[in-house]
Design a protein around this motif. Structure first.
Motif, short mmCIF file in Angstrom:
data_model
loop_
_atom_site.label_atom_id
_atom_site.label_comp_id
_atom_site.label_asym_id
_atom_site.label_seq_id
_atom_site.Cartn_x
_atom_site.Cartn_y
_atom_site.Cartn_z
N PHE A 1 -72.61 56.01 -4.22
CA PHE A 1 -71.65 55.06 -3.66
C PHE A 1 -72.18 54.46 -2.36
CE2 PHE A 1 -68.02 54.19 -0.86
CZ PHE A 1 -67.42 53.18 -1.59
N LYS A 2 -72.72 55.30 -1.48
CA LYS A 2 -73.27 54.80 -0.21
C LYS A 2 -74.48 53.91 -0.46
CE LYS A 2 -71.89 58.27 3.17
NZ LYS A 2 -72.41 59.29 4.11
N GLY A 3 -75.28 54.23 -1.46
CA GLY A 3 -76.45 53.41 -1.78
C GLY A 3 -76.05 52.02 -2.23
N ILE A 4 -75.02 51.94 -3.07
CA ILE A 4 -74.53 50.64 -3.52
C ILE A 4 -73.96 49.86 -2.35
CG2 ILE A 4 -72.77 49.50 -4.95
CD1 ILE A 4 -73.19 51.83 -6.97
N TYR A 5 -73.16 50.52 -1.53
CA TYR A 5 -72.55 49.87 -0.37
C TYR A 5 -73.62 49.36 0.60
CZ TYR A 5 -70.25 49.60 4.18
OH TYR A 5 -69.83 49.19 5.40
N LYS A 6 -74.59 50.20 0.89
CA LYS A 6 -75.64 49.82 1.84
C LYS A 6 -76.54 48.72 1.27
CE LYS A 6 -75.69 54.21 4.28
NZ LYS A 6 -76.49 55.37 4.67
N SER A 7 -76.81 48.74 -0.02
CA SER A 7 -77.64 47.69 -0.59
C SER A 7 -76.92 46.34 -0.55
CB SER A 7 -78.04 48.03 -2.03
OG SER A 7 -76.91 48.08 -2.86
N LEU A 8 -75.61 46.34 -0.77
CA LEU A 8 -74.85 45.10 -0.65
C LEU A 8 -74.82 44.61 0.81
CD1 LEU A 8 -71.82 45.79 -3.02
CD2 LEU A 8 -73.73 44.23 -3.38
N PHE B 1 -77.60 35.89 5.08
CA PHE B 1 -77.09 35.11 6.19
C PHE B 1 -78.01 35.15 7.41
CE2 PHE B 1 -72.99 36.00 3.97
CZ PHE B 1 -72.81 34.70 3.55
N SER B 2 -79.21 35.62 7.23
CA SER B 2 -80.18 35.62 8.32
C SER B 2 -80.60 34.19 8.62
CB SER B 2 -81.40 36.45 7.91
OG SER B 2 -82.44 36.28 8.84
N PRO B 3 -80.65 33.82 9.88
CA PRO B 3 -81.06 32.44 10.22
C PRO B 3 -82.47 32.10 9.74
CG PRO B 3 -80.12 33.53 12.13
CD PRO B 3 -80.25 34.55 11.06
N VAL C 1 -77.13 45.12 3.10
CA VAL C 1 -78.45 44.58 3.43
C VAL C 1 -78.66 43.23 2.74
CG1 VAL C 1 -80.93 44.96 3.11
CG2 VAL C 1 -79.48 46.81 3.91
N LEU C 2 -78.15 43.08 1.54
CA LEU C 2 -78.25 41.80 0.84
C LEU C 2 -77.51 40.70 1.60
CD1 LEU C 2 -79.24 40.34 -1.72
CD2 LEU C 2 -77.04 40.91 -2.74
#
Length: 68
Positions: free
Chosen positions: A37-44, A52-54, A46-47
């Motif tokens: 669950f944490k892996g899915i949350y963290k991958s989203l 939204f990175s300039p 980071v995505l």
């Protein structure tokens, strides 16, 4: 003055990147289900952070304009 600003900026970016890497690592004390669950949350997260990175937005804009 520019050299010290560049050095401090590099240190700050390195520190933030290191903190992100530590946050992404799984906690060995968690169960497998919580790790998934944490892996899915963290991958989203980071995505979205990357999307939204300039820098990414500028690169995509340049690629879009170069396509014409």
């Amino acid at each position: 003055m520019n050299q010290s600003f560049a050095t401090e900026l590099q240190k700050y970016i390195t520190k933030q990147f290191t903190q992100l890497r530590q946050w992404l690592r799984p906690d060995p004390a968690d169960s497998v289900a919580v790790k998934i669950f944490k892996g899915i949350y963290k991958s989203l997260a980071v995505l979205v952070l990357t999307a939204f990175s300039p820098v990414i937005i500028v690169i995509l804009a340049i690629a879009f304009l170069a396509a014409f």
